[in-house]
Scaffold this motif. Structure first.
Motif, short mmCIF file in Angstrom:
data_model
loop_
_atom_site.label_atom_id
_atom_site.label_comp_id
_atom_site.label_asym_id
_atom_site.label_seq_id
_atom_site.Cartn_x
_atom_site.Cartn_y
_atom_site.Cartn_z
N PRO A 91 0.82 -1.23 0.00
CA PRO A 91 0.00 0.00 0.00
C PRO A 91 0.85 1.27 0.00
CG PRO A 91 -0.75 -1.51 1.70
CD PRO A 91 0.55 -2.03 1.19
N TYR A 92 0.41 2.24 -0.78
CA TYR A 92 1.07 3.54 -0.84
C TYR A 92 -0.02 4.58 -0.59
CZ TYR A 92 -0.74 3.01 -5.60
OH TYR A 92 -1.55 2.77 -6.67
N LEU A 93 0.38 5.84 -0.49
CA LEU A 93 -0.55 6.93 -0.18
C LEU A 93 -1.45 6.54 0.98
CD1 LEU A 93 -1.29 8.16 -3.80
CD2 LEU A 93 0.14 9.26 -2.08
N VAL A 94 -2.79 6.61 0.80
CA VAL A 94 -3.65 6.31 1.96
C VAL A 94 -4.48 5.05 1.71
CG1 VAL A 94 -3.76 8.71 2.71
CG2 VAL A 94 -5.48 7.84 1.12
N TYR A 95 -4.05 4.20 0.77
CA TYR A 95 -4.86 3.03 0.44
C TYR A 95 -5.07 2.10 1.64
CZ TYR A 95 -5.01 4.23 -4.46
OH TYR A 95 -5.27 4.88 -5.64
N ASP A 96 -4.10 2.10 2.57
CA ASP A 96 -4.26 1.22 3.73
C ASP A 96 -5.35 1.72 4.67
OD1 ASP A 96 -2.80 3.41 4.33
OD2 ASP A 96 -1.32 2.40 5.59
N GLN A 97 -5.80 2.95 4.47
CA GLN A 97 -6.86 3.48 5.34
C GLN A 97 -8.23 3.39 4.67
OE1 GLN A 97 -5.67 7.38 7.10
NE2 GLN A 97 -3.72 6.92 6.13
N LEU A 98 -8.28 2.80 3.48
CA LEU A 98 -9.55 2.73 2.75
C LEU A 98 -10.06 1.29 2.74
CD1 LEU A 98 -8.52 4.99 -0.25
CD2 LEU A 98 -9.88 5.65 1.73
N ASP A 99 -11.37 1.20 2.62
CA ASP A 99 -12.02 -0.10 2.69
C ASP A 99 -12.28 -0.62 1.28
OD1 ASP A 99 -13.43 -2.30 3.42
OD2 ASP A 99 -15.31 -1.20 3.72
N PHE A 100 -11.48 -1.58 0.84
CA PHE A 100 -11.74 -2.21 -0.47
C PHE A 100 -11.05 -3.56 -0.54
CE2 PHE A 100 -7.74 -1.75 -2.93
CZ PHE A 100 -7.02 -0.99 -2.04
N GLU A 101 -11.56 -4.42 -1.41
CA GLU A 101 -10.98 -5.74 -1.59
C GLU A 101 -10.54 -5.88 -3.04
OE1 GLU A 101 -10.32 -7.82 0.77
OE2 GLU A 101 -11.28 -6.53 2.24
N ILE A 102 -9.59 -6.77 -3.26
CA ILE A 102 -9.18 -7.01 -4.64
C ILE A 102 -10.30 -7.78 -5.34
CG2 ILE A 102 -7.49 -8.13 -6.13
CD1 ILE A 102 -5.44 -7.78 -3.94
N ILE A 103 -10.69 -7.28 -6.51
CA ILE A 103 -11.75 -7.95 -7.29
C ILE A 103 -11.06 -8.92 -8.25
CG2 ILE A 103 -13.57 -7.58 -8.99
CD1 ILE A 103 -13.82 -4.72 -7.70
N THR A 104 -11.57 -10.15 -8.30
CA THR A 104 -11.00 -11.10 -9.25
C THR A 104 -12.11 -11.76 -10.05
OG1 THR A 104 -11.02 -12.76 -7.51
CG2 THR A 104 -8.92 -11.67 -7.94
N GLY A 105 -11.73 -12.32 -11.21
CA GLY A 105 -12.69 -13.07 -12.02
C GLY A 105 -12.26 -14.52 -12.12
N ASP A 106 -12.87 -15.29 -13.02
CA ASP A 106 -12.47 -16.69 -13.13
C ASP A 106 -11.89 -17.04 -14.49
OD1 ASP A 106 -14.80 -16.39 -14.49
OD2 ASP A 106 -16.01 -17.63 -13.12
N LYS A 107 -12.06 -16.13 -15.44
CA LYS A 107 -11.49 -16.43 -16.76
C LYS A 107 -11.22 -15.11 -17.47
CE LYS A 107 -12.73 -18.61 -21.15
NZ LYS A 107 -13.84 -19.02 -21.99
N SER A 108 -10.00 -14.91 -17.94
CA SER A 108 -9.66 -13.62 -18.54
C SER A 108 -9.88 -13.68 -20.04
CB SER A 108 -8.21 -13.27 -18.20
OG SER A 108 -7.90 -12.00 -18.69
N ASP A 109 -11.12 -13.47 -20.49
CA ASP A 109 -11.35 -13.26 -21.92
C ASP A 109 -11.87 -11.84 -22.10
OD1 ASP A 109 -13.94 -13.29 -21.06
OD2 ASP A 109 -14.54 -15.10 -22.15
N ALA A 110 -12.13 -11.43 -23.34
CA ALA A 110 -12.49 -10.02 -23.59
C ALA A 110 -13.75 -9.65 -22.81
CB ALA A 110 -12.70 -9.78 -25.07
N TYR A 111 -14.69 -10.58 -22.69
CA TYR A 111 -15.93 -10.27 -21.99
C TYR A 111 -15.68 -10.09 -20.49
CZ TYR A 111 -20.64 -10.55 -20.16
OH TYR A 111 -21.80 -10.26 -19.50
N ASN A 112 -15.00 -11.07 -19.92
CA ASN A 112 -14.76 -10.99 -18.47
C ASN A 112 -13.86 -9.83 -18.08
OD1 ASN A 112 -16.39 -12.97 -17.59
ND2 ASN A 112 -14.86 -14.59 -17.74
#
Lengths: 380, 592
Positions: free
Chosen positions: A245-266
């Protein structure tokens, strides 16, 4: 699996293939680079990427300008998202010069970066739908991007090249009434995203063309250096904002978003979710932002600012993934060397050459946009 | 396939009923944000032409140009920035670093013209519709690229200072000097303001780069009294320093002092390495003060044989006998004098022209004469009783103290006057243990003394009685005392002049002191000049009239210092000496 099967000279001369140039003047926002495509019928069998149309020599230019004079230059390295360059250059200089940036400046910088991410995604979204023939959506997203630019204009004094994050901090605090106006723009974009979901993501034709297009095998990710939403769509939870984490990201509430397959649609869906995340982060920051205190550290006299010899690599999570600045100083008033590494470098060259094989010529622009690449960032 | 995937795209139709986002330019105009960085504006009244905008511009979009509307003067180069919009990138670093705050950027952002040259324009001079725009980008007051604060100078505690004649100002330490040197923006406005045109930014750079030997070379190129000026210069340069618009001016004098302090006197010759090629000509100089010795230095460097005639036992003139040692220690003055003498200048001390040597002798044997005898006679107060035995002159008191004699001022002293001599006399008397009252006929803002001197006198508990006009001095009851009558004054405004003090006869006061020190001004003593020569040299208000190279109406006589210039400070005398050296050189060469 990572070997490209190049056609031999004899095969190319056999008359079975057509060779065409895709770009640099192509209406899809692939920018000023070109793909030399070898086609069999409508399908691509081989691709060679060509850059060199946009080389401006930034890295060399920066060696001949003082530390303060470089800050208006770096924003021009990636046209649609200048702010990340401003931040990383400033952060690297601050690290080498041992300058402590005030807390309020950290918040303002972070807000600026997330706003930039959202504006960049909006433009990308227009391009992504446009390259699959949905040009109306482009009009919508660019409009809302313009509202973002209005906010930038108020906050930073400029619409595109903000030149807001200077070594030492930022140039100004938020103007009066900014929070309300920003909140209202966020509401507008949220409404737009609702429409995008219906018109783009739930569109049968879009699904038909984009699903299964340009699939990034998770095994490709590290060997190819794939980062950002392209990698996260494949299920890899990797994000510089969380990992270091840099800047103030450690003070913000968020989660890493992930998918299950990296195609153009996803990848589109992935970015759609990340836009919602941007809005959430911007709202959080507007609410928690300190309204008092210094926003700029004291610098030495910038007209003859010398920085002790040293080197550093500073990275941040830009819209397209990990973006890095490597700076070397030698104790003089000038940089000894700077190297800038943007994610487009791999995404638009190595990854593109690999994924485009077998793709229908009509989907090449769509594929390239789905990787979200900016040629200006390849050619510094 | 879901049915939703087929139907939901038709949602787009809803948009047909919405208002368009676009604006109908040119009917509708979109106004830029309040602090948008649009076209430049410049307040040329404020702009001093320091050129820092040009310096910081990374695109070379700014040129400093001369304009008809503005003349160059002290503290203002007369130049203004011209912008080339073919190069500008709107980064506004020029606005951020503007030393006077004259530059800004309006929120105007459209400009169409078929003449490409029109986009190279001078804001504030060329007419534009946005010059007076209320909406404009200005540097935020809480963000500054200029360094406005000066490191605080260590000084002797005032009460401690009163116990001795030790130097009051301690001088910067290494870190302070580097920090202070870092503040300089190298605009060179000060160079034009300095009477001696010292290369100020160059020697400040030498401090920054810690190359003190180079610094010393730069100093002595333009000022042979650098050690002295590093302590007591009246620093016109600092008054006009561009940083002073928003902050404290650069401590130019203290940086000069810092360079000199780094190098021991015995290394001067080795570092400065002046090579002298004799030219066989000879110049006589009367007075070994800053003016005379400066002329001697420059003439000697040009190869002239130089003889300096000095009535006192040591060189330095007013610097030695008028400036107390807590401001200028003798060893610092000696650094300069000794160095000048070491170049081969002959100085005849205790040799008064008219008494020991006739002026005519000099006229006969010299190719040129430079007179810089200074103002060494106290002016009269023109009141009854001023010849009382307990009335002393400020100059005499300072001379006594400098020569190690006791001036015998007593325990309770009145000093009359508001100049530097008055302040010095008052502070010297404080050090001799007396209570001191300064009587001055005008207000404190009218005092000709240096602000620092007035401030330090206050600190040292000198009592100031302002708007007080002495009327009569008479015997007191005791022979060891003297009584003064003075009246309060009202300041009366006068058109075109500074306000005049008018005596209020109904408000008179009488005080008794052990002694009264008169320090209301000085005049020159030219009795050594033969009458026929004196008649030919034009005088005006007690000063000789000279041309631009200090030459008088009598061909080979040049005059400089307090008896020629109106400023009457050390640096002006030094500048006169340098100027006269150039004039004499030209005069002598023209004769050959």
């Amino acid at each position: 699996m990572f070997e490209l099967n190049r056609l031999s000279e004899a095969e190319l001369e056999s008359g079975k293939y057509t060779k065409i140039w895709h770009g640099p003047q192509h209406p899809g926002i692939t920018g000023n680079m070109s793909l030399e495509l070898t086609l069999s019928g409508d399908d691509v069998v081989e691709c060679k990427t060509h850059v060199g149309y946009l080389h401006r020599g930034f890295e060399k230019m920066m060696e001949r300008r003082t530390f303060i004079q470089n800050f208006p230059i770096v924003c021009r390295i990636a046209v649609p998202e200048p702010t990340f360059n401003e931040y990383m250059y400033a952060a690297a200089v601050e690290e080498l010069a041992g300058i402590e940036v005030p807390d309020r400046a950290q918040w303002l910088r972070c807000l600026n970066l997330e706003m930039m991410r959202l504006a960049s995604f909006l433009m990308w979204l227009g391009g992504a739908s446009g390259s699959f023939g949905m040009n109306t959506v482009y009009q919508w997203t660019v409009t809302h991007r313009d509202y973002m630019l209005d906010l930038f204009e108020e906050m930073t004094g400029a619409r595109i090249y903000h030149m807001y994050i200077t070594p030492g901090g930022v140039r100004a605090p938020l103007p009066e009434g900014f929070t309300e106006r920003a909140m209202s723009v966020m509401n507008g974009i949220e409404k737009l995203l609702f429409e995008i979901e219906r018109v783009v993501l739930n569109n049968h034709i879009f699904k038909l063309r984009s699903q299964g297009l340009g699939v990034i095998d998770p095994a490709m990710i590290d060997p190819y250096g794939i980062v950002g939403p392209n990698a996260r769509a494949a299920g890899l939870a990797r994000d510089v904002r969380k990992d270091s984490p840099y800047l103030v990201y450690d003070q913000l509430d968020f989660e890493i978003i992930t998918g299950d397959k990296s195609d153009a649609y996803n990848r589109t869906v992935q970015r759609y979710h990340e836009m919602h995340q941007c809005i959430s982060l911007i709202r959080q920051m507007l609410e928690q932002m300190p309204t008092e205190g210094s926003f700029h550290a004291d610098l030495p006299n910038v007209l003859h600012w010398k920085i002790p010899a040293g080197q550093t690599y500073v990275k941040s999570e830009c819209t397209r993934g990990e973006y890095g600045y490597f700076l070397v100083t030698d104790g003089s008033e000038y940089l000894r060397r700077v190297t800038i590494r943007g994610p487009s470098y791999t995404h638009a060259i190595a990854v593109m050459e690999k994924l485009v094989v077998g793709v229908n010529i009509a989907d090449v622009a769509g594929l390239m946009v789905s990787l979200h690449t900016y040629p200006p960032e390849i050619e510094r | 396939m879901k049915l939703k995937d087929l139907t939901s795209p038709f949602y787009v139709w809803q948009r047909a009923f919405e208002k368009p986002y676009t604006q109908g330019k040119p009917i509708q105009e979109r106004i830029g944000a309040h602090a948008y960085r649009g076209f430049h504006i410049n307040d040329i009244e404020k702009c001093v032409g320091c050129g820092t905008c040009e310096e910081i511009c990374q695109n070379g979009a700014i040129d400093m140009v001369k304009i008809a509307e503005k003349a160059s003067k002290k503290g203002d180069s007369g130049l203004v920035p011209r912008f080339d919009y073919g190069r500008c990138c709107w980064c506004a670093l020029c606005v951020d670093i503007c030393t006077t705050g004259s530059l800004g950027m309006s929120n105007e952002y459209t400009w169409a013209s078929d003449d490409p040259d029109s986009f190279r324009f001078t804001p504030g001079v060329d007419e534009t519709s946005w010059q007076d725009s209320e909406h404009n980008y200005r540097r935020h007051p809480d963000y500054n690229l200029l360094k406005l604060e000066r490191p605080e100078m260590k000084v002797l505690d005032p009460d401690e200072g009163l116990k001795s004649f030790d130097e009051v100002v301690a001088g910067y330490d290494h870190q302070q000097a580097i920090l202070e040197a870092d503040r300089c923006i190298e605009c060179e406005i000060c160079v034009a303001t300095c009477p001696a045109n010292m290369d100020i930014p160059d020697y400040i750079r030498a401090v920054r780069e810690q190359d003190f030997e180079e610094g010393l070379r730069i100093l002595y190129k333009t000022n042979p009294f650098s050690a002295t000026c590093g302590r007591i210069c009246t620093h016109h340069c600092e008054t006009d320093c561009t940083i002073s618009t928003f902050g404290k001016p650069l401590a130019i004098r203290w940086l000069k002092r810092y360079i000199v302090d780094q190098i021991p006197a015995e290394r001067f010759a080795e570092i400065l390495q002046d090579e002298i090629v004799e030219n066989g000509q000879h110049v006589s100089i009367i007075g070994a003060g800053p003016g005379g010795m400066s002329a001697a230095y420059y003439l000697r460097k040009k190869g002239y044989g130089v003889t300096v005639y000095e009535a006192s036992a040591s060189g330095g003139g007013m610097l030695r006998y008028g400036v107390p040692s807590y401001r200028l220690p003798d060893d610092q003055l000696d650094k300069d004098i000794d160095y000048i003498v070491s170049l081969g200048v002959e100085v005849k001390y205790n040799c008064k022209i008219g008494r020991d040597v006739e002026f005519q002798q000099l006229m006969d044997k010299s190719d040129a004469i430079f007179i810089a005898t200074g103002l060494n006679q106290p002016s009269s107060m023109r009141i009854n009783g001023e010849d009382h035995a307990r009335v002393l002159s400020g100059l005499a008191v300072l001379d006594d103290v400098a020569s190690g004699r006791d001036p015998g001022v007593g325990r309770n002293v009145a000093v009359i006057g508001g100049g530097n001599v008055a302040m010095d006399a008052a502070r010297v008397c404080r050090r001799l243990g007396a209570d001191v009252t300064v009587l001055y006929r005008r207000r404190i803002v009218d005092m000709p003394a240096d602000k620092e001197e007035i401030h330090e006198a206050h600190e040292e508990h000198v009592n100031f009685v302002l708007q007080a006009i002495p009327v009569l001095i008479e015997d007191a009851d005791s022979k060891e005392q003297v009584t003064i009558q003075w009246g309060e004054a009202e300041m009366v405004a006068e058109e075109g002049k500074r306000p005049r003090p008018v005596l209020q006869e109904d408000r008179m006061h009488t005080e008794t002191y052990d002694s009264i020190i008169s320090a209301i001004g000085q005049a020159g003593d030219f009795s050594f000049l033969p009458q026929e020569i004196s008649d030919q040299m034009n005088q005006h208000w007690g000063k000789f009239e000279v041309d631009e190279r200090q030459r008088t109406a009598v061909g080979k006589i040049f005059v400089g210092g307090d008896i020629a210039n109106d400023v009457a400070d050390a640096i002006s005398a030094i500048a006169d000496g340098k100027n006269a050296a150039i004039g004499i050189d030209k005069f002598v060469k023209d004769l050959q």
